[in-house]
Write an enzyme that holds these catalytic residues in place. Sequence first.
Site, PDB file in Angstrom:
ATOM      1  N   LEU A 154      11.667  -5.929  29.634  1.00  0.00           N
ATOM      2  CA  LEU A 154      12.788  -5.089  30.059  1.00  0.00           C
ATOM      3  C   LEU A 154      13.444  -4.559  28.793  1.00  0.00           C
ATOM      4  CD1 LEU A 154      14.792  -7.004  32.851  1.00  0.00           C
ATOM      5  CD2 LEU A 154      13.135  -5.163  33.139  1.00  0.00           C
ATOM      6  N   ASP A 155      13.932  -3.340  28.826  1.00  0.00           N
ATOM      7  CA  ASP A 155      14.643  -2.807  27.671  1.00  0.00           C
ATOM      8  C   ASP A 155      15.877  -3.664  27.382  1.00  0.00           C
ATOM      9  OD1 ASP A 155      12.799  -0.769  27.704  1.00  0.00           O
ATOM     10  OD2 ASP A 155      14.154   0.724  28.566  1.00  0.00           O
ATOM     11  N   ARG A 156      16.275  -3.666  26.131  1.00  0.00           N
ATOM     12  CA  ARG A 156      17.399  -4.513  25.702  1.00  0.00           C
ATOM     13  C   ARG A 156      18.667  -4.342  26.548  1.00  0.00           C
ATOM     14  NH1 ARG A 156      18.780  -5.907  19.478  1.00  0.00           N
ATOM     15  NH2 ARG A 156      20.260  -7.559  19.916  1.00  0.00           N
ATOM     16  N   VAL A 184      19.034  -3.502  29.574  1.00  0.00           N
ATOM     17  CA  VAL A 184      18.759  -3.675  31.011  1.00  0.00           C
ATOM     18  C   VAL A 184      18.820  -5.160  31.358  1.00  0.00           C
ATOM     19  CG1 VAL A 184      17.056  -3.289  32.842  1.00  0.00           C
ATOM     20  CG2 VAL A 184      17.300  -1.623  30.985  1.00  0.00           C
ATOM     21  N   ARG A 188      14.669   5.155  33.085  1.00  0.00           N
ATOM     22  CA  ARG A 188      15.775   5.800  32.371  1.00  0.00           C
ATOM     23  C   ARG A 188      15.496   7.282  32.139  1.00  0.00           C
ATOM     24  NH1 ARG A 188      16.474   1.857  27.301  1.00  0.00           N
ATOM     25  NH2 ARG A 188      18.219   3.274  26.829  1.00  0.00           N
TER      26      ARG A 188
END
Length: 245
Positions: A64-66, A68, A167
């Site tokens: 997961l992106d930071r 998120v 995103r």
Amino acid sequence: MNKNKYPFRVVFEDNHLLVVDKDAGVLVQGDATGDKTLLDYAKEYIKEKYNKPGAVFLHAVHRLDRPVSGLVILARTSKALERMTKAFRDKKVYKTYWAVVKKRPPKWEDKLVNYLKKDGKRNVTTAYDKEVEGAQRSELTYKSLGKMNEHFLLEVNPLTGRPHQIRVQLSHMGCPIRGDLRYGFHKPNPDKSINLHALYLNFTHPVTKEKMFLRAGVPANDFWEQWLQLENRKLKDKHMERYHG
């Protein structure tokens, strides 16, 4: 053991898998910042809980992106890692996210198909409507769950797994995610998170073959928690559909 010392909550745990609900702001795997990662914290958790000597085997199956929050699957055995990696590759892991946007979506629900190209140096992905060299076809579906306080809640199901996919595709549609400065939202959230949360995971356990339906609670703040009434309404509607069907 202090259950709040780690930036995650355990959602499922057995000998093969550790599935956690990660806080926004935590890296899943290391990057140039050298900041402590979810993997580092999770290894500490297992080492302490099971009093394990030596190195702990633990690998992230996906990321997961930071900024998120939400569900991340970590593999505790090489067998689980190999089989879960294959399940992701074969699109046998079904993910559902909640995203909060300020602008009304063009359609109440839709399927988005774009071609995404990542600039590794700038760590930014660009969406195109047509094929361009080096871009990957990317698909997701979204459905609007409702509106509150001038924001809309979208339920998003990515059908492919591209960097920053949700995103950039929502931003390209004209609906950047709340707090996401990188993809066009006008101001940051106070805690630097973005309002994208990995809420549900649905997959088959790699060893026991049990059907897994996992849910992560929304982040514990007033803004996120107000949306739970929409989930409750949706679940009630589903129950009524079954009852009358």
